[in-house]
Each structure stands twice: as structure tokens, then as C-alpha cells.
Design an enzyme around this catalytic site. Structure first.
Site, PDB file in Angstrom:
ATOM      1  N   CYS A 184       0.811  -1.284   0.190  1.00 46.78           N
ATOM      2  CA  CYS A 184       0.024   0.024  -0.101  1.00 46.78           C
ATOM      3  C   CYS A 184       1.263   1.470  -0.480  1.00 46.78           C
ATOM      4  O   CYS A 184       0.319   2.164  -1.218  1.00 46.78           O
ATOM      5  CB  CYS A 184      -1.090  -0.103   1.195  1.00 46.78           C
ATOM      6  SG  CYS A 184      -2.409   1.343   0.994  1.00 46.78           S
ATOM      7  N   CYS A 185       1.523   1.440   0.898  1.00 48.59           N
ATOM      8  CA  CYS A 185       2.805   2.375   1.272  1.00 48.59           C
ATOM      9  C   CYS A 185       3.557   2.879  -0.131  1.00 48.59           C
ATOM     10  O   CYS A 185       4.051   3.770  -1.115  1.00 48.59           O
ATOM     11  CB  CYS A 185       3.708   2.625   2.259  1.00 48.59           C
ATOM     12  SG  CYS A 185       3.475   2.446   4.092  1.00 48.59           S
ATOM     13  N   CYS A 220      -1.453   8.517   7.466  1.00 48.10           N
ATOM     14  CA  CYS A 220      -1.768   7.751   6.981  1.00 48.10           C
ATOM     15  C   CYS A 220      -3.685   7.276   8.286  1.00 48.10           C
ATOM     16  O   CYS A 220      -3.328   6.747   8.573  1.00 48.10           O
ATOM     17  CB  CYS A 220      -2.467   6.419   5.908  1.00 48.10           C
ATOM     18  SG  CYS A 220      -1.858   7.093   4.498  1.00 48.10           S
ATOM     19  N   CYS A 253      -3.643   3.519   9.239  1.00 45.69           N
ATOM     20  CA  CYS A 253      -2.671   2.896  10.293  1.00 45.69           C
ATOM     21  C   CYS A 253      -2.135   4.120  11.308  1.00 45.69           C
ATOM     22  O   CYS A 253      -1.388   3.753  11.342  1.00 45.69           O
ATOM     23  CB  CYS A 253      -1.372   2.938   8.398  1.00 45.69           C
ATOM     24  SG  CYS A 253      -2.138   1.851   7.469  1.00 45.69           S
ATOM     25  N   CYS A 255       7.239   4.184   5.638  1.00 41.31           N
ATOM     26  CA  CYS A 255       6.099   3.643   4.884  1.00 41.31           C
ATOM     27  C   CYS A 255       7.599   3.544   3.665  1.00 41.31           C
ATOM     28  O   CYS A 255       6.748   2.961   2.958  1.00 41.31           O
ATOM     29  CB  CYS A 255       5.714   5.355   4.607  1.00 41.31           C
ATOM     30  SG  CYS A 255       6.943   6.654   4.088  1.00 41.31           S
TER      31      CYS A 255
END
Length: 241
Positions: free
Chosen positions: A122-123, A203, A206, A229
Site C-alpha cells: 500500500c505504501c 494515513c 494506519c 513507509c
């Protein structure tokens, strides 16, 4: 004398020169040198809980300096509002919004749920790849990383080399109290989420609030071994937990 005039053979020498030249607490001096003596340099800012200190320092050197803001599509609404407010207050006229590529999101995270099973992936698509693209025209960048964050940041220098770019960490030696003192002395507004117990903000899915006495970044990816990240690198490789 500008560092570029010294004609060092590589950027490692330039980084060493910065580290030797400046007092560890002279963040303003490092910012000025980064923006005026080292080619095309941008500040990369999350507009998080401590970001306004560097943003203010940059504004005192050049309000038109490029500021790259990673808008991942998953930030808190408070962060988006804060970004606009801070840019207006400080007169920053070159804030560049960096977003994930739509094709990456469509291919790898069409339902915005990738963070549940794979935070690194995702990062990658929401931070690492967008920043890599955004940094392409720049010779260096300024970060807000600090030794006080602990973990992989505990040995930070004021300047380092990442690939073929210089990377500046003007606040590397500053404590949380020194940051708060600077904000108070200059009348700078806090991120709205600090009043709710957030010491570090990323985010929304998280990030959680921290308890008194916890590490400032304890609320980032809570319950996992992940510390970064991925937008920061060691020997050219993305740093991940």
C-alpha cells in the site's frame, strides 16, 4: 562560500561538508544551505504534527521553494485542511500535491483495502512510487526526520546521500520540546489532531493516538514491526519494517 564552489568530486563529500560545517542545532542554516547552494532542492512534507517547523524555516528563505505534499488518498481530513491553512499562513506559493497514479490504484488497490493485508505494498503505490516520480527533477530534498523518533532514525546526520541526490535532515538533533518551543516562539498553529493525542500523523487507517510516555511514532502501524513507509532509503533500498 557556497558548497558547489568548492568543487568536491562527489555528493558524499558535500554531505560530509554539511555535517562538519553546521552546529547540530542550526536547522535554519542547513535549510538555507540546502535551498541556495545545492542545486534544485525540494522540501518533502507530510504537513503532520511537527511539519510546520521546517515549513516555517523554508518560508523564511524562499516562499516559492517547492514543497512536495504526498496526498495518498487516505489522509485525515484534518491534515488536508491543515495543509491549506499552513500554506496560506506561511505564504508558501509552490506546494505541489503528489498523488498515486490512477493506474497503480486501479491495478493493485481498486477497493482501497490493500492496507489491511499488505501495508508495504500500500505504501509503495501511495507514497514510494509517487515520490520517486515527483523527485525526478530535483538534485536533493529536505526531510523532517529526527533522531528523537528512534528506531532506524536514531543515527541520522544533517545530510546524507541517497542514490544521486543529497538528502537533508535539518531537525535531526531536535527534541520534541525544542520543536514545541519553536512553534510557540513563532506563533505557529498545531495540527488539529495533536489535541486528540496524535504525536505523529500519517494515513488514517494506519495511525492511532498515543498514550503519555509512548514513543512519538508508536501510533504508526501499531501492532506491527513496520517503522517506515518506504520513502526513506538505505544504500538505495526502501526502508521497511
Amino acid at each position: 562560500m557556497p558548497l558547489e564552489a568548492l568543487a568536491f568530486p562527489d555528493r558524499h563529500d558535500l554531505a560530509r561538508r554539511i555535517n562538519d560545517r553546521f552546529d547540530p542545532m542550526d536547522a535554519q542554516g542547513v535549510v538555507e544551505a540546502a535551498l541556495t547552494e545545492n542545486g534544485h532542492v525540494a522540501l518533502v512534507s507530510s504537513f503532520g504534527t511537527e511539519s510546520i517547523v521546517l515549513l516555517d524555516m523554508v518560508s523564511r528563505v524562499d516562499q516559492t521553494a517547492p514543497v512536495l505534499f504526498l496526498e495518498t488518498g487516505m489522509l485525515f481530513a484534518e491534515t488536508l485542511d491543515y495543509q491549506k491553512d499552513v500554506a496560506l499562513i506561511l505564504g508558501l506559493t509552490n506546494v505541489q500535491i503528489v498523488r498515486p497514479a490512477p493506474e497503480d490504484l486501479a491495478a493493485k488497490d481498486p477497493f482501497n483495502r490493500l492496507h489491511i493485508g499488505n501495508t508495504d505494498a500500500c505504501c509503495d503505490i501511495r507514497k514510494v512510487l509517487p515520490l520517486e516520480r515527483a523527485l525526478t527533477p530535483f538534485d536533493g530534498w529536505i526531510t523532517g526526520r529526527k533522531r528523537a523518533h528512534g528506531g532506524q532514525r536514531a543515527q541520522l546526520d544533517l545530510a546524507e546521500v541517497e542514490g544521486d541526490r543529497l538528502k537533508f535532515n535539518p531537525l535531526a538533533y531536535w527534541s520534541g520540546q525544542e520543536l514545541r518551543d519553536y512553534m510557540k516562539a513563532h506563533g505557529l498553529p498545531n495540527h488539529p489532531l495533536t489535541a486528540k493525542g496524535f504525536q505523529s500523523v500519517g494515513c488514517a487507517p494506519c495511525t492511532s493516538a498515543t498514550k503519555p510516555g509512548e514513543d512519538p511514532r508508536a501510533g504508526r502501524w501499531r501492532g506491527s514491526d513496520k517503522e517506515e513507509c518506504g520513502i526513506h532509503f538505505i544504500d538505495g533500498k526502501a526502508v521497511r519494517g
